[in-house]
Design a protein around this motif. Structure first.
Motif, mmCIF file in Angstrom:
data_model
loop_
_atom_site.group_PDB
_atom_site.id
_atom_site.type_symbol
_atom_site.label_atom_id
_atom_site.label_comp_id
_atom_site.label_asym_id
_atom_site.label_seq_id
_atom_site.Cartn_x
_atom_site.Cartn_y
_atom_site.Cartn_z
ATOM 1 N N LEU A 18 0.823 -1.199 0.000
ATOM 2 C CA LEU A 18 0.000 0.000 0.000
ATOM 3 C C LEU A 18 0.864 1.259 0.000
ATOM 4 N N CYS A 19 0.352 2.290 -0.636
ATOM 5 C CA CYS A 19 1.081 3.549 -0.780
ATOM 6 C C CYS A 19 1.347 4.208 0.571
ATOM 7 N N GLN A 20 2.531 4.796 0.694
ATOM 8 C CA GLN A 20 2.899 5.600 1.852
ATOM 9 C C GLN A 20 3.126 7.044 1.396
ATOM 10 N N ASP A 21 3.162 7.940 2.345
ATOM 11 C CA ASP A 21 3.494 9.324 2.019
ATOM 12 C C ASP A 21 4.859 9.391 1.344
ATOM 13 N N GLN A 22 4.942 10.164 0.281
ATOM 14 C CA GLN A 22 6.185 10.392 -0.459
ATOM 15 C C GLN A 22 6.682 9.155 -1.207
ATOM 16 N N ASP A 23 5.824 8.140 -1.379
ATOM 17 C CA ASP A 23 6.226 6.984 -2.185
ATOM 18 C C ASP A 23 6.562 7.447 -3.603
ATOM 19 N N PRO A 24 7.662 6.954 -4.191
ATOM 20 C CA PRO A 24 8.042 7.375 -5.533
ATOM 21 C C PRO A 24 7.231 6.714 -6.645
ATOM 22 N N PHE A 25 6.423 5.701 -6.301
ATOM 23 C CA PHE A 25 5.655 5.004 -7.328
ATOM 24 C C PHE A 25 4.651 5.947 -7.981
ATOM 25 N N LYS A 26 4.588 5.880 -9.297
ATOM 26 C CA LYS A 26 3.752 6.807 -10.063
ATOM 27 C C LYS A 26 2.299 6.789 -9.614
ATOM 28 N N GLN A 27 1.767 5.598 -9.377
ATOM 29 C CA GLN A 27 0.359 5.483 -9.029
ATOM 30 C C GLN A 27 0.041 6.025 -7.634
ATOM 31 N N CYS A 28 1.081 6.181 -6.791
ATOM 32 C CA CYS A 28 0.856 6.699 -5.436
ATOM 33 C C CYS A 28 0.783 8.226 -5.400
ATOM 34 N N ARG A 29 1.479 8.855 -6.336
ATOM 35 C CA ARG A 29 1.506 10.321 -6.398
ATOM 36 C C ARG A 29 1.936 10.930 -5.063
ATOM 37 N N ARG A 30 2.835 10.222 -4.383
ATOM 38 C CA ARG A 30 3.414 10.669 -3.100
ATOM 39 C C ARG A 30 2.356 10.887 -2.017
ATOM 40 N N ARG A 31 1.256 10.133 -2.114
ATOM 41 C CA ARG A 31 0.212 10.210 -1.096
ATOM 42 C C ARG A 31 -0.061 8.815 -0.549
ATOM 43 N N ALA A 32 -0.251 8.726 0.745
ATOM 44 C CA ALA A 32 -0.550 7.445 1.374
ATOM 45 C C ALA A 32 -1.985 7.020 1.058
ATOM 46 N N ILE A 33 -2.214 5.718 1.089
ATOM 47 C CA ILE A 33 -3.557 5.199 0.889
ATOM 48 C C ILE A 33 -4.473 5.740 1.985
ATOM 49 N N LEU A 101 -3.415 -12.287 -14.123
ATOM 50 C CA LEU A 101 -4.556 -11.375 -14.226
ATOM 51 C C LEU A 101 -4.833 -10.699 -12.886
ATOM 52 N N PHE A 102 -4.700 -11.460 -11.801
ATOM 53 C CA PHE A 102 -4.917 -10.901 -10.476
ATOM 54 C C PHE A 102 -3.909 -9.797 -10.190
ATOM 55 N N GLY A 103 -2.640 -10.055 -10.456
ATOM 56 C CA GLY A 103 -1.597 -9.073 -10.203
ATOM 57 C C GLY A 103 -1.793 -7.810 -11.015
ATOM 58 N N SER A 104 -2.178 -7.973 -12.281
ATOM 59 C CA SER A 104 -2.406 -6.819 -13.147
ATOM 60 C C SER A 104 -3.575 -5.981 -12.653
ATOM 61 N N ALA A 105 -4.654 -6.630 -12.249
ATOM 62 C CA ALA A 105 -5.842 -5.912 -11.786
ATOM 63 C C ALA A 105 -5.576 -5.180 -10.469
ATOM 64 N N MET A 106 -4.918 -5.842 -9.540
ATOM 65 C CA MET A 106 -4.664 -5.226 -8.239
ATOM 66 C C MET A 106 -3.675 -4.063 -8.343
ATOM 67 N N GLY A 107 -2.789 -4.123 -9.313
ATOM 68 C CA GLY A 107 -1.820 -3.049 -9.482
ATOM 69 C C GLY A 107 -2.434 -1.740 -9.921
ATOM 70 N N LYS A 108 -3.685 -1.782 -10.390
ATOM 71 C CA LYS A 108 -4.376 -0.581 -10.852
ATOM 72 C C LYS A 108 -5.327 -0.002 -9.805
ATOM 73 N N VAL A 109 -5.413 -0.642 -8.657
ATOM 74 C CA VAL A 109 -6.334 -0.191 -7.607
ATOM 75 C C VAL A 109 -5.763 1.052 -6.912
ATOM 76 N N PRO A 110 -6.575 2.086 -6.707
ATOM 77 C CA PRO A 110 -6.100 3.289 -6.017
ATOM 78 C C PRO A 110 -5.539 2.973 -4.634
ATOM 79 N N GLY A 111 -4.370 3.518 -4.336
ATOM 80 C CA GLY A 111 -3.744 3.294 -3.043
ATOM 81 C C GLY A 111 -2.776 2.141 -2.998
ATOM 82 N N VAL A 112 -2.634 1.412 -4.132
ATOM 83 C CA VAL A 112 -1.705 0.278 -4.201
ATOM 84 C C VAL A 112 -0.417 0.724 -4.885
ATOM 85 N N SER A 113 0.721 0.473 -4.239
ATOM 86 C CA SER A 113 2.007 0.871 -4.824
ATOM 87 C C SER A 113 2.537 -0.186 -5.781
#
Length: 246
Positions: A18-33, A101-113
């Motif tokens: 799950l995303c943390q504050d300042q995470d560099p992952f694009k989908q996190c946008r530096r915001r925690a879940i 398919l599971f990994g691909s789908a979960m990787g697009k969920v908001p808040g997932v790094s």
């Protein structure tokens, strides 16, 4: 003996970080879940028919597990702090074919790094010790100052293993089978990884593992030796081979 029949293990494991504050992952946008996103993700996972089990791992639990698994690595322990550990959902899938398919789908969920999925490890439960033979030069499996194990060296190692009273079963794994194990673990259909040949030994009594290791360690043509329950680091995987939740 050749590896056991092709009764490959079913299912696989997953870790959803799950995303943390300042995470560099694009989908996190530096915001925690957010709490709302976390609840929505957990509800979705528990409702999915392909998910066999799921549990939440807090930052504190992740840090405690990390310290236990790396207790001998003082440098790593000093470099990683509690705030570096992400929260995650970890679990198991019923079917191996659902991993991609599971990994691909979960990787697009908001808040997932990011998401990691693995098939079950073929040798878990079938063997206790893996004796890798020297691999090709230029690969991570090469032994220093030499090329791959020769046929004569391979036979000598096998003969010594078979002669040990601690050995219940001794399996020889060629490169083709090792590639199948590697691909299955990563959820792929095939692999051309430059893996080494190896022996896998099932002992009659777990207390006999050190004797097996001592018997072949240092023999010509022998590379790394590992207990199967130590994990799959030789496959490029740091997670435990068993895939058990921790």
């Amino acid at each position: 003996m050749s590896p056991p029949p092709d009764d490959w293990p079913e299912g696989g494991t997953f870790s959803i970080f799950l995303c943390q504050d300042q995470d560099p992952f694009k989908q996190c946008r530096r915001r925690a879940i957010t709490a709302k996103q976390r609840r929505a993700l957990e509800a979705r996972l528990r409702a999915m028919p392909e998910v066999a089990e799921v549990e939440f791992e807090s930052r504190e639990e992740a840090y405690a597990n990390f310290r236990e698994q790396n207790a001998d690595n003082k440098v790593l322990l000093s470099a990683i702090q509690l705030e570096d550990m992400p929260e995650s959902f970890r679990g198991r899938l019923h079917r191996w074919r659902d991993l991609a398919l599971f990994g691909s789908a979960m990787g697009k969920v908001p808040g997932v790094s990011n998401v990691l999925t693995f098939g079950e490890f073929f040798w878990q439960g079938r063997a206790d010790v893996t004796i890798s033979l020297c691999g090709r030069k230029g690969t991570i499996f090469a032994c220093k100052g030499r090329g791959p194990a020769t046929a004569r060296e391979r036979k000598a190692v096998g003969a010594r293993l078979v002669a040990l009273r601690e050995s219940e079963s001794v399996y020889f794994e060629d490169v083709a089978h090792a590639r199948r194990v590697f691909a299955y673990r990563w959820g792929q259909k095939s692999s051309d990884a430059p893996l080494p040949e190896s022996y896998h030994v099932k002992v009659a009594d777990p207390a006999g593992v050190p004797a097996v290791i001592d018997a072949v360690e240092g023999m010509a043509g022998v590379g790394p030796i590992r207990r199967v329950d130590e994990g799959c680091s030789w496959l490029g995987i740091t997670q435990e081979c068993s895939g058990e939740l921790s």
